[in-house]
Design a protein around this motif. Structure first.
Motif, PDB file in Angstrom:
ATOM      1  N   ARG A   1      -4.378  57.896  -8.952  1.00  0.00           N
ATOM      2  CA  ARG A   1      -4.571  58.028 -10.402  1.00  0.00           C
ATOM      3  C   ARG A   1      -4.614  56.686 -11.108  1.00  0.00           C
ATOM      4  O   ARG A   1      -5.455  56.449 -11.936  1.00  0.00           O
ATOM      5  N   ASP A   2      -3.669  55.830 -10.778  1.00  0.00           N
ATOM      6  CA  ASP A   2      -3.614  54.519 -11.414  1.00  0.00           C
ATOM      7  C   ASP A   2      -3.917  53.460 -10.365  1.00  0.00           C
ATOM      8  O   ASP A   2      -3.034  52.982  -9.668  1.00  0.00           O
ATOM      9  N   LEU A   3      -5.176  53.121 -10.227  1.00  0.00           N
ATOM     10  CA  LEU A   3      -5.612  52.192  -9.198  1.00  0.00           C
ATOM     11  C   LEU A   3      -4.972  50.822  -9.364  1.00  0.00           C
ATOM     12  O   LEU A   3      -4.565  50.191  -8.378  1.00  0.00           O
ATOM     13  N   PHE A   4      -4.830  50.340 -10.587  1.00  0.00           N
ATOM     14  CA  PHE A   4      -4.259  49.020 -10.816  1.00  0.00           C
ATOM     15  C   PHE A   4      -2.774  48.976 -10.461  1.00  0.00           C
ATOM     16  O   PHE A   4      -2.282  47.995  -9.919  1.00  0.00           O
ATOM     17  N   ALA A   5      -2.058  50.049 -10.736  1.00  0.00           N
ATOM     18  CA  ALA A   5      -0.648  50.115 -10.356  1.00  0.00           C
ATOM     19  C   ALA A   5      -0.515  50.100  -8.834  1.00  0.00           C
ATOM     20  O   ALA A   5       0.403  49.484  -8.280  1.00  0.00           O
ATOM     21  N   GLU A   6      -1.422  50.762  -8.154  1.00  0.00           N
ATOM     22  CA  GLU A   6      -1.399  50.777  -6.691  1.00  0.00           C
ATOM     23  C   GLU A   6      -1.689  49.380  -6.128  1.00  0.00           C
ATOM     24  O   GLU A   6      -1.060  48.931  -5.165  1.00  0.00           O
ATOM     25  N   PHE A   7      -2.635  48.665  -6.728  1.00  0.00           N
ATOM     26  CA  PHE A   7      -2.917  47.293  -6.306  1.00  0.00           C
ATOM     27  C   PHE A   7      -1.713  46.383  -6.553  1.00  0.00           C
ATOM     28  O   PHE A   7      -1.387  45.521  -5.744  1.00  0.00           O
ATOM     29  N   GLU A   8      -1.063  46.566  -7.679  1.00  0.00           N
ATOM     30  CA  GLU A   8       0.120  45.766  -7.989  1.00  0.00           C
ATOM     31  C   GLU A   8       1.239  46.031  -6.977  1.00  0.00           C
ATOM     32  O   GLU A   8       1.901  45.119  -6.509  1.00  0.00           O
ATOM     33  N   ARG A   9       1.436  47.304  -6.624  1.00  0.00           N
ATOM     34  CA  ARG A   9       2.441  47.644  -5.615  1.00  0.00           C
ATOM     35  C   ARG A   9       2.098  47.017  -4.267  1.00  0.00           C
ATOM     36  O   ARG A   9       2.944  46.461  -3.585  1.00  0.00           O
ATOM     37  N   LEU A  10       0.829  47.070  -3.891  1.00  0.00           N
ATOM     38  CA  LEU A  10       0.387  46.488  -2.631  1.00  0.00           C
ATOM     39  C   LEU A  10       0.589  44.974  -2.626  1.00  0.00           C
ATOM     40  O   LEU A  10       1.053  44.400  -1.636  1.00  0.00           O
ATOM     41  N   GLN A  11       0.270  44.324  -3.747  1.00  0.00           N
ATOM     42  CA  GLN A  11       0.472  42.882  -3.850  1.00  0.00           C
ATOM     43  C   GLN A  11       1.957  42.539  -3.727  1.00  0.00           C
ATOM     44  O   GLN A  11       2.330  41.592  -3.040  1.00  0.00           O
ATOM     45  N   HIS A  12       2.807  43.315  -4.365  1.00  0.00           N
ATOM     46  CA  HIS A  12       4.250  43.091  -4.286  1.00  0.00           C
ATOM     47  C   HIS A  12       4.745  43.252  -2.850  1.00  0.00           C
ATOM     48  O   HIS A  12       5.527  42.448  -2.347  1.00  0.00           O
ATOM     49  N   ASP A  13       4.280  44.293  -2.172  1.00  0.00           N
ATOM     50  CA  ASP A  13       4.682  44.520  -0.778  1.00  0.00           C
ATOM     51  C   ASP A  13       4.224  43.380   0.130  1.00  0.00           C
ATOM     52  O   ASP A  13       4.963  42.937   1.012  1.00  0.00           O
ATOM     53  N   MET A  14       3.010  42.904  -0.076  1.00  0.00           N
ATOM     54  CA  MET A  14       2.500  41.794   0.739  1.00  0.00           C
ATOM     55  C   MET A  14       3.274  40.506   0.453  1.00  0.00           C
ATOM     56  O   MET A  14       3.574  39.743   1.373  1.00  0.00           O
ATOM     57  N   GLN A  15       3.624  40.267  -0.795  1.00  0.00           N
ATOM     58  CA  GLN A  15       4.394  39.074  -1.153  1.00  0.00           C
ATOM     59  C   GLN A  15       5.754  39.109  -0.475  1.00  0.00           C
ATOM     60  O   GLN A  15       6.218  38.097   0.047  1.00  0.00           O
ATOM     61  N   GLN A  16       6.395  40.268  -0.457  1.00  0.00           N
ATOM     62  CA  GLN A  16       7.692  40.389   0.202  1.00  0.00           C
ATOM     63  C   GLN A  16       7.575  40.202   1.704  1.00  0.00           C
ATOM     64  O   GLN A  16       8.476  39.685   2.345  1.00  0.00           O
ATOM     65  N   ALA A  17       6.468  40.608   2.276  1.00  0.00           N
ATOM     66  CA  ALA A  17       6.283  40.455   3.719  1.00  0.00           C
ATOM     67  C   ALA A  17       6.164  38.993   4.113  1.00  0.00           C
ATOM     68  O   ALA A  17       6.627  38.595   5.181  1.00  0.00           O
ATOM     69  N   PHE A  18       5.563  38.171   3.255  1.00  0.00           N
ATOM     70  CA  PHE A  18       5.358  36.771   3.588  1.00  0.00           C
ATOM     71  C   PHE A  18       6.431  35.847   3.058  1.00  0.00           C
ATOM     72  O   PHE A  18       6.600  34.751   3.558  1.00  0.00           O
ATOM     73  N   ASP A  19       7.131  36.259   2.045  1.00  0.00           N
ATOM     74  CA  ASP A  19       8.214  35.452   1.502  1.00  0.00           C
ATOM     75  C   ASP A  19       9.534  36.004   1.987  1.00  0.00           C
ATOM     76  O   ASP A  19       9.691  37.187   2.177  1.00  0.00           O
ATOM     77  N   SER A  20      10.482  35.097   2.136  1.00  0.00           N
ATOM     78  CA  SER A  20      11.821  35.529   2.504  1.00  0.00           C
ATOM     79  C   SER A  20      12.530  36.027   1.261  1.00  0.00           C
ATOM     80  O   SER A  20      12.466  35.409   0.213  1.00  0.00           O
ATOM     81  N   VAL A  21      13.197  37.136   1.361  1.00  0.00           N
ATOM     82  CA  VAL A  21      13.949  37.666   0.233  1.00  0.00           C
ATOM     83  C   VAL A  21      15.231  36.864   0.093  1.00  0.00           C
ATOM     84  O   VAL A  21      15.935  36.642   1.081  1.00  0.00           O
ATOM     85  N   PRO A  22      15.585  36.353  -1.097  1.00  0.00           N
ATOM     86  CA  PRO A  22      16.809  35.577  -1.246  1.00  0.00           C
ATOM     87  C   PRO A  22      18.034  36.380  -0.817  1.00  0.00           C
ATOM     88  O   PRO A  22      18.172  37.539  -1.167  1.00  0.00           O
ATOM     89  N   ASN A  23      18.871  35.750  -0.008  1.00  0.00           N
ATOM     90  CA  ASN A  23      20.117  36.385   0.377  1.00  0.00           C
ATOM     91  C   ASN A  23      21.175  35.317   0.598  1.00  0.00           C
ATOM     92  O   ASN A  23      20.879  34.136   0.578  1.00  0.00           O
ATOM     93  N   ILE A  24      22.387  35.722   0.830  1.00  0.00           N
ATOM     94  CA  ILE A  24      23.474  34.761   0.936  1.00  0.00           C
ATOM     95  C   ILE A  24      23.596  34.160   2.326  1.00  0.00           C
ATOM     96  O   ILE A  24      24.422  33.292   2.541  1.00  0.00           O
ATOM     97  N   ARG A  25      22.801  34.580   3.266  1.00  0.00           N
ATOM     98  CA  ARG A  25      22.888  34.044   4.615  1.00  0.00           C
ATOM     99  C   ARG A  25      22.016  32.817   4.816  1.00  0.00           C
ATOM    100  O   ARG A  25      22.086  32.171   5.828  1.00  0.00           O
TER     101      ARG A  25
END
Length: 149
Positions: free
Chosen positions: A8-32
């Motif tokens: 239904r919302d193609l742009f929202a789906e693209f934004e979600r996909l971009q966010h998922d890809m960014q998380q896959a390539f970037d390390s998520v900040p953590n305390i370790r």
């Protein structure tokens, strides 16, 4: 039920996909302390005489930072205490709206080149929120001329 090929919302789906890809390539900040976004941020470089490591740890007491070098593995560990007002007190009704400053225990581990550093010559200095660790490099064998008699 009929399903469309497009969400239904193609742009929202693209934004979600971009966010998922960014998380896959970037390390998520953590305390370790694993990669980009971890605490403390570090820079490592070398000069002809030394290996230099800078850890950015503002607001810490230098006595609370542990630096260890064992078998060419440098470890920086410590804890940052929270200086935010305590939430939930009956006298003061406080709440945190934005809290981006890291608090808690941290640990960063850096592998050093085996044949490049002298573990007996390490110097650590803390100034203005920056921990500078300087490790002397071993001298590479220099060619020398041998006189024939």
């Amino acid at each position: 039920m009929y399903r469309s090929m497009f969400p239904r919302d193609l742009f929202a789906e693209f934004e979600r996909l971009q966010h998922d890809m960014q998380q896959a390539f970037d390390s998520v900040p953590n305390i370790r302390g694993t990669g980009a976004g971890s605490f403390p941020a570090i820079n490592v470089g070398r000069t002809p005489q030394t290996l230099e490591l800078y850890a950015f740890v503002p607001g810490l007491d230098p006595q609370s930072i542990e630096v260890n070098l064992e078998r060419n593995v440098l470890t920086i560990a410590g804890e940052r205490q929270s200086d935010a007002p305590a939430a939930g007190k009956r006298e003061e009704r406080t709440s945190m709206h934005i809290n981006e400053r890291f608090t808690g225990r941290f640990r960063r581990v850096v592998s050093l080149p085996e044949d490049d550093v002298n573990p007996d010559s390490v110097n650590a200095q803390y100034r203005d929120g920056v921990l500078r660790i300087s490790i002397k490099r071993r001298q590479a064998p220099q060619p020398r001329r041998i006189m024939v008699q």
